[in-house]
Structures are given as structure tokens and as C-alpha cells.
Scaffold this motif. Structure first.
Motif, PDB file in Angstrom:
ATOM      1  N   GLU A 160     -66.308  12.786 -21.133  1.00 14.01           N
ATOM      2  CA  GLU A 160     -67.689  12.707 -21.604  1.00 14.01           C
ATOM      3  C   GLU A 160     -68.504  13.688 -20.775  1.00 14.01           C
ATOM      4  O   GLU A 160     -68.614  13.553 -19.548  1.00 14.01           O
ATOM      5  CB  GLU A 160     -68.230  11.289 -21.455  1.00 14.01           C
ATOM      6  CG  GLU A 160     -69.702  11.123 -21.811  1.00 14.01           C
ATOM      7  CD  GLU A 160     -69.991  11.393 -23.286  1.00 14.01           C
ATOM      8  OE1 GLU A 160     -71.163  11.677 -23.604  1.00 14.01           O
ATOM      9  OE2 GLU A 160     -69.065  11.314 -24.125  1.00 14.01           O
ATOM     10  N   ALA A 161     -69.043  14.716 -21.419  1.00 17.12           N
ATOM     11  CA  ALA A 161     -69.779  15.778 -20.727  1.00 17.12           C
ATOM     12  C   ALA A 161     -71.272  15.492 -20.737  1.00 17.12           C
ATOM     13  O   ALA A 161     -71.830  15.070 -21.756  1.00 17.12           O
ATOM     14  CB  ALA A 161     -69.495  17.120 -21.385  1.00 17.12           C
ATOM     15  N   LYS A 162     -71.914  15.737 -19.595  1.00 15.14           N
ATOM     16  CA  LYS A 162     -73.351  15.533 -19.460  1.00 15.14           C
ATOM     17  C   LYS A 162     -73.971  16.735 -18.762  1.00 15.14           C
ATOM     18  O   LYS A 162     -73.321  17.429 -17.987  1.00 15.14           O
ATOM     19  CB  LYS A 162     -73.645  14.262 -18.652  1.00 15.14           C
ATOM     20  CG  LYS A 162     -73.202  12.966 -19.327  1.00 15.14           C
ATOM     21  CD  LYS A 162     -73.969  12.720 -20.620  1.00 15.14           C
ATOM     22  CE  LYS A 162     -73.569  11.402 -21.261  1.00 15.14           C
ATOM     23  NZ  LYS A 162     -74.251  11.201 -22.571  1.00 15.14           N
ATOM     24  N   LYS A 163     -75.249  16.968 -19.006  1.00 14.98           N
ATOM     25  CA  LYS A 163     -75.943  18.049 -18.301  1.00 14.98           C
ATOM     26  C   LYS A 163     -76.081  17.692 -16.826  1.00 14.98           C
ATOM     27  O   LYS A 163     -76.002  16.516 -16.444  1.00 14.98           O
ATOM     28  CB  LYS A 163     -77.309  18.293 -18.934  1.00 14.98           C
ATOM     29  CG  LYS A 163     -78.236  17.084 -18.939  1.00 14.98           C
ATOM     30  CD  LYS A 163     -79.517  17.389 -19.718  1.00 14.98           C
ATOM     31  CE  LYS A 163     -80.435  16.169 -19.788  1.00 14.98           C
ATOM     32  NZ  LYS A 163     -81.671  16.435 -20.552  1.00 14.98           N
ATOM     33  N   ASP A 164     -76.280  18.708 -15.998  1.00 16.30           N
ATOM     34  CA  ASP A 164     -76.266  18.513 -14.554  1.00 16.30           C
ATOM     35  C   ASP A 164     -77.323  17.523 -14.078  1.00 16.30           C
ATOM     36  O   ASP A 164     -77.108  16.798 -13.107  1.00 16.30           O
ATOM     37  CB  ASP A 164     -76.477  19.856 -13.840  1.00 16.30           C
ATOM     38  CG  ASP A 164     -75.238  20.736 -13.909  1.00 16.30           C
ATOM     39  OD1 ASP A 164     -74.225  20.281 -14.471  1.00 16.30           O
ATOM     40  OD2 ASP A 164     -75.287  21.880 -13.417  1.00 16.30           O
TER      41      ASP A 164
END
Length: 283
Positions: free
Chosen positions: A63-67
Motif C-alpha cells: 500500500e503506497a502513500k505520499k511521504d
């Protein structure tokens, strides 16, 4: 470029560094290599940001998220679990995917679903496909094997055993040992440390040496307020084996102002200081 796209660019780079082949669905070829990471893989809910394949078998999800979501990355664990338990297109069977990751461009959290009482932890990098393949080939994880018959090992049992056979080398014997003392047990068993001492004692010793070296390299020493926070961070490492941004939500740190206060005191140095402390106190 949006923050989300920038984070995914960094995630792609880290995956490639770890030996994964990155693919889009329109160019899907699971035979391209041992490990293939497929972007936007369709599920019966929504497309998963990345699904990891080892030897053509789906084994994990990212699951990718912004920094900027790094400070609350644990919130994304429910999303990762949803994708891990979803039905994947062109996949037979409904067994949950074992390896779960939440990631920004800077932070990676990992959960092994085969562990007893699985929980996430921060890792420094994505695991190589060969590593996941090796784990999949094992009937049980190391954590599970240690706690089951015939070993039934606990930290207390190991510590007591060493105290009986090497009492002159064992310090701080007590009836209860923390999980973190497993590190001290392993280092002693491997011959890396001459004495078996509580993990917290070793962290205290290493912390003092690290602060001394760090102050000697700085134009000015840490302020009293910074030292108070560094001791709080050190205490967290002593009880949890590491520290990351998410840990500032825990009471002992949140009660002193949490991540916002730490950023106010250390600014851009904070992440580097945490990396240093994790390495110096634990490695």
C-alpha cells in the motif's frame, strides 16, 4: 509531479534495488523473473497499488502513500489487509497474501502474516524476492518455531538457562525479562558480547558513547531540552528495539508533544538522528 506520484517513483526505485521487476498490468509478464511487482493490480474491491509475485505466485501487497503520510502510516494497515484478503484477478484460491507492506518514498512497514500475533515493524528496505521465496519454503516462521514444542522458548527461560551455566557472565538476572533482551541473548550466543546484560543496560551505555561522539562533532552540544527528548527516544529503543515516526504517538512521547515537538527541536535532523540511534543502540 504529485506527492503520490513522487512517492511511487521512490518506491519503484527501492523495489528495483531489491531485485524486483516492476510491471504495469498492460505489460504483465510474470515469467520475466523470480520477483515481479505489478502496479495497480485488480482485485474484487479496488486495484492494489502493488502486488508482489514470486515464482508466478502472488505472495504480498504494498500500500503506497505520499511521504507526508509517514507519521500515520500504521493507519494504512487496514487497507493493506483488505487487499491481502481480496480476490485477485486471474488467481485461483482465496488464501490471504502473507507479506504486507505499507510504504512512502521514505518509510517502509512490514508484517509477516504467518507470525504468531502478526504486527507491523519498520524495515530499512524491501526484502529481495529470494528472501521471500526462502521464507515461503519454510513450514513455519522463526518466531513461531521458537514458541512451539519441543523448544517452547521464552526470553525468561533462555536468560535463566544462561544464568545457571554461566553465572559469572550474566548480569542483571531477574524473574522477568523483556522481549528486547532477545537481542542481548543472540549477541551473547554468537560471541559478539563477552557478558550477558539486560538490553536496556547496553542501550544506556551505547547512548552515552553516541552522545559524546555526536557532541564532539557538532559546533554546539545538544541543548538540555534536546537531551531530554533524546533520552525519551533512547528509552523507547530500549523497550521496543527501534524508533520511527509512528512511535511518537505512544504515550511516553506523545505526552511530551509527540512528533510535532520533536520536529520543532531537531528539524530536518530528526530522521537522521533516529537512523543513527537505531544503528548505534541496537546493531
Amino acid at each position: 509531479m504529485t506527492p503520490e506520484a513522487l512517492a511511487r517513483q521512490h518506491i519503484d526505485h527501492k523495489l528495483e534495488q531489491a531485485g524486483w521487476i516492476i510491471q504495469d498490468m498492460r505489460a504483465l509478464n510474470l515469467g520475466a523473473g523470480l520477483g515481479v511487482a505489478v502496479r495497480e493490480y485488480p482485485t474484487d474491491t479496488d486495484p492494489a497499488d502493488y502486488v508482489l509475485f514470486v515464482n508466478r505466485e502472488a505472495v504480498g501487497v504494498i500500500e503506497a502513500k505520499k511521504d507526508s503520510a509517514g507519521a500515520t502510516l500504521t493507519v494504512a494497515e487496514s487497507q493493506t489487509a483488505r487487499y491481502a484478503n481480496a480476490a485477485l484477478k486471474w488467481r485461483q484460491g482465496n488464501q490471504a497474501l502473507r507479506f504486507l507492506f505499507e510504504a512512502t518514498g521514505q518509510i517502509i512497514h512490514f508484517t509477516d502474516g504467518a507470525d504468531p500475533a502478526p504486527r507491523s515493524r519498520e524495515v530499512f528496505h524491501f526484502f529481495r524476492p529470494e528472501t521471500l521465496a526462502e521464507w515461503l519454503a519454510q513450514p513455519q516462521t522463526l518466531r513461531r518455531r521458537l514458541t512451539q514444542p519441543p523448544l517452547l522458548l521464552t526470553t525468561e527461560k533462555l536468560w535463566s538457562s544462561y544464568a545457571r551455566v554461566k553465572s559469572h557472565q550474566v548480569k542483571g538476572v531477574s524473574s522477568q525479562r523483556q522481549l528486547t533482551d532477545l537481542i542481548a541473548l543472540l549477541r551473547f550466543a554468537l560471541g559478539l558480547d563477552a557478558e550477558l546484560k539486560p538490553f536496556a543496560d547496553e542501550v544506556d551505555k551505547r547512548f552515552q558513547a553516541w552522545v559524546f561522539r555526536h557532541n564532539a562533532q557538532r559546533r554546539t552540544a545538544f541543548t538540555d531540552e534536546q537531551m531530554t527528548w533524546l533520552r525519551l527516544m533512547k528509552n523507547h529503543i530500549a523497550s521496543s528495539c527501534s524508533i520511527c515516526r509512528d512511535d511518537f504517538d505512544y504515550a511516553e512521547l506523545a505526552d511530551h508533544g509527540g512528533l510535532q515537538k520533536a520536529w520543532q527541536l531537531f528539524g530536518k535532523e530528526l530522521d537522521g538522528l533516529m537512523d543513527e540511534m537505531n544503528w548505534e543502540m541496537v546493531a
